[in-house]
Design a protein around this motif. Structure first.
Motif, PDB file in Angstrom:
ATOM      1  N   PRO A 371      39.529  37.047  31.765  1.00 16.06           N
ATOM      2  CA  PRO A 371      39.054  38.366  32.470  1.00 16.06           C
ATOM      3  C   PRO A 371      37.903  37.753  33.518  1.00 16.06           C
ATOM      4  O   PRO A 371      37.519  38.614  34.471  1.00 16.06           O
ATOM      5  N   LEU A 372      37.427  36.546  33.175  1.00 10.66           N
ATOM      6  CA  LEU A 372      36.341  35.964  34.130  1.00 10.66           C
ATOM      7  C   LEU A 372      37.068  35.380  35.463  1.00 10.66           C
ATOM      8  O   LEU A 372      36.326  35.246  36.348  1.00 10.66           O
ATOM      9  N   PHE A 373      38.401  35.362  35.450  1.00 11.53           N
ATOM     10  CA  PHE A 373      39.063  34.713  36.606  1.00 11.53           C
ATOM     11  C   PHE A 373      39.129  35.449  37.710  1.00 11.53           C
ATOM     12  O   PHE A 373      39.435  36.675  37.619  1.00 11.53           O
ATOM     13  N   ARG A 374      38.921  35.153  38.960  1.00 13.13           N
ATOM     14  CA  ARG A 374      38.774  35.950  40.311  1.00 13.13           C
ATOM     15  C   ARG A 374      39.811  35.606  41.151  1.00 13.13           C
ATOM     16  O   ARG A 374      39.976  36.555  42.252  1.00 13.13           O
ATOM     17  N   GLY A 375      40.790  34.554  40.876  1.00 13.44           N
ATOM     18  CA  GLY A 375      41.912  34.442  41.855  1.00 13.44           C
ATOM     19  C   GLY A 375      41.653  32.817  42.396  1.00 13.44           C
ATOM     20  O   GLY A 375      40.950  32.131  42.244  1.00 13.44           O
ATOM     21  N   VAL A 376      42.763  32.485  42.998  1.00 19.92           N
ATOM     22  CA  VAL A 376      42.997  31.102  43.529  1.00 19.92           C
ATOM     23  C   VAL A 376      42.848  30.897  45.182  1.00 19.92           C
ATOM     24  O   VAL A 376      43.227  31.921  45.798  1.00 19.92           O
ATOM     25  N   SER A 377      42.048  30.025  45.392  1.00 18.99           N
ATOM     26  CA  SER A 377      41.854  29.961  47.033  1.00 18.99           C
ATOM     27  C   SER A 377      42.817  28.926  47.686  1.00 18.99           C
ATOM     28  O   SER A 377      42.550  27.673  46.990  1.00 18.99           O
ATOM     29  N   ILE A 378      43.427  29.237  48.305  1.00 18.41           N
ATOM     30  CA  ILE A 378      44.324  27.964  49.146  1.00 18.41           C
ATOM     31  C   ILE A 378      43.901  27.129  50.199  1.00 18.41           C
ATOM     32  O   ILE A 378      43.219  27.860  51.199  1.00 18.41           O
ATOM     33  N   TRP A 379      43.636  26.192  50.315  1.00 17.01           N
ATOM     34  CA  TRP A 379      43.214  25.298  51.485  1.00 17.01           C
ATOM     35  C   TRP A 379      44.610  24.660  51.932  1.00 17.01           C
ATOM     36  O   TRP A 379      45.330  23.807  51.406  1.00 17.01           O
TER      37      TRP A 379
END
Length: 566
Positions: A371-379
């Motif tokens: 529930p703390l996870f907000r997502g993955v950011s792609i480089w």
């Protein structure tokens, strides 16, 4: 002498990006199994900051020319293909930077007039924000509900004597909070901004320094400052105000440290901030020194596990930044005097292998359920990773990496709702049944299309650059596909993707991280590479149709056709 305040008047590091350039279109055909997937589990309704996968993007073409919103089509097309949970729901479009010019480079001599954020009415970054806010298609859920793609521009800065935020950490609490007021007034004055991705490096709140008080005040301002809202951060579109993220590493919240306590202060102050923990440049080897795939795989697994556990201990919302294009330590190619192979003597590994290692570490730790996870950011959708005179590739993110992420970023197809029996109801969808795709064909970028069909990318230990043309040939036995995201040949055509065009030079101050602009302001981006074996030399003048079948676990066959036209 102060720098000019118009962010467009100052030099920029060059980056260009991933898949389509002017007039290009991605034609997507989806062949789904006969069953209809039920609604994917929705995130908590009141979750804030919102949960969304994101991508760093830079609006410059390969020649360095600014093009506002140049990645709109690519994001829309990616989302049309992505399975639930794997969509890009937020974009980090480059906006501008922050710079301090204290007299005599002494923080005690500073006034607010010496602290700058370059986001004026005519700034290029503001034009980028407007283009993405206007033109990105909403994501349609399986229940028919539409969710807009969030726009969170990047504000970057290089802290310390060699950077342009020289005195940031040494600012008094009053000045640091005043600097946050300056930023909030400019940023909340733009209705297209949903959040901000702060890339102020190095992140360091090991003491209650200038950074600490700046972020505390940003949290207050973006939330509306207890209802007074002097900067207009709360409006009808943003009833909870704006949110923000900051880029760092998991070690920033190691339990028992003052840094962890201070990060917790920042994110809990108004509940509108989260940290993006890097999953690249993890082993501190220095720019140009390759972090070999075996070492990276071990380190990223530990980093993900630590981040999840430590975030839970301090109740800190977080996301991950993953390598989809080259960093200065995880790369396929390196050109420069500082390039150094890994301990096995391998000069580079396929980018897809690094991406898979990161995503598989997240899957193994059930990040999707946190529930703390907000997502993955792609480089990243960018071009020209140059650090200390060394050029790294691939840049931008290769097409095969984005194909893989569209079905594996957070929620692999094996975890999608469905019968889970692995049977492919579309018995005619698999091409070249039982055979490797274009066995032995050279992708023109060190990729070997003759890799083992069942194992994904086959890294050659001698060269580190031989890989299956799409991360492994599809296994056609029984109509199932290689769960590693491999590809097969759809019509006898080469289903391969290049590693991207060679990049223009980036600012040498870009450190071992990546998204930081490392210079003053704009961070450009542009088109990606295409298969060399199809004799593509550029994006103008020639129409190209690349057809491929992407085999994925969970019995979904996706056919992507990318048509590049002048």
């Amino acid at each position: 002498m102060k720098r000019p305040t118009d962010s467009e008047a100052r030099p920029r590091r060059l980056r260009v990006a991933l898949a389509t350039g002017g007039g290009a279109a991605l034609l997507v055909a989806l062949a789904f199994p006969a069953w209809a997937a039920p609604d994917a589990e929705a995130p908590v309704a009141d979750q804030f900051p919102p949960r969304a996968n994101s991508v760093w993007m830079y609006d410059r073409d390969e020649a360095g020319e600014f093009q506002a919103g140049m990645w709109v089509d690519l994001v829309n097309e990616y989302n049309a293909v992505a399975t639930p949970g794997n969509e890009i729901g937020e974009v980090f479009s480059y906006a501008t930077d922050m710079e301090t010019y204290c007299p005599d480079a002494v923080a005690a001599n500073c006034t607010l007039d010496d602290l700058h954020v370059y986001y004026g009415p005519d700034a290029q970054g503001r034009r980028s924000t407007a283009a993405y806010a206007r033109d990105l298609d909403p994501i349609e859920g399986t229940d028919g509900e539409e969710t807009p793609v969030l726009v969170s521009p990047i504000i970057d800065g290089r802290i310390g004597p060699d950077g342009y935020l020289t005195n940031f950490d040494d600012l008094s609490e009053e000045l640091a909070r005043g600097y946050a007021d300056t930023a909030a007034e400019l940023l909340c004055g733009d209705p297209g901004i949903d959040g901000i991705q702060f890339d102020l490096e190095p992140f360091d709140v090991s003491t209650k320094n200038g950074q600490y008080y700046f972020y505390l005040q940003i949290a207050e301002n973006f939330a509306g400052t207890d209802g007074t809202d002097p900067w207009g951060c709360v409006d009808e579109t943003h009833p909870q105000g704006r949110f923000f993220s900051f880029f760092t590493f998991a070690e920033a919240i190691e339990p028992g440290t003052e840094s962890a306590a201070n990060v917790q202060d920042i994110v809990s102050a108004r509940g509108n901030g989260y940290m993006v923990a890097s999953l690249y440049n993890l082993n501190n080897r220095g720019p140009g020194k390759l972090d070999g795939l075996p070492a990276y795989t071990e380190t990223v697994a530990r980093e993900v596990a630590d981040m999840k556990a430590w975030a839970a201990e301090s109740d800190i919302p977080y996301g991950f930044g993953i390598p989809a294009s080259a960093s200065s330590n995880e790369y396929t190619t390196c050109d420069g005097a500082g390039c150094e192979p890994d301990v096995e003597g391998v000069p580079g590994y396929p980018m897809l292998d690094y991406t898979k290692a990161a995503t598989e570490a997240m899957h193994a730790n059930d990040i999707d359920d946190d529930p703390l996870f907000r997502g993955v950011s792609i480089w990243d959708f960018g071009h020209g990773v140059n650090v200390d005179g060394n050029e790294f590739g691939p840049a931008p993110a290769p097409a095969e990496v984005m194909l893989y992420l569209s079905h594996n970023l957070i929620r692999p197809d094996s975890a999608q709702p469905g019968p889970g029996d692995g049977a492919d109801s579309d018995s005619g969808a698999d091409a070249d049944s039982g055979a490797d795709a274009d066995s032995g064909a050279d992708a023109g970028t060190g990729a070997d299309a003759g890799a083992d069909a069942g194992t994904g990318a086959d890294a050659d230990s001698a060269a580190g650059t031989d890989a299956d043309a799409q991360g492994g040939a599809a296994d056609a036995q029984g109509g199932t596909a290689d769960a590693q995201g491999g590809t097969a040949d759809a019509q006898g055509a080469d289903a391969v993707a290049g590693q991207g065009d060679d990049g223009a030079a980036a600012d040498a101050a870009d450190d071992a991280r990546g998204p930081a602009a490392g210079s003053t302001g704009e961070n450009p981006a542009g088109p990606a590479g295409t298969p060399d074996d199809l004799a593509v030399t550029g994006f103008g003048g020639t129409a190209l149709l690349v057809a491929g079948v992407l085999g994925l676990a969970g019995a979904t066959t996706v056919v992507l056709r990318r048509r590049l036209a002048s």
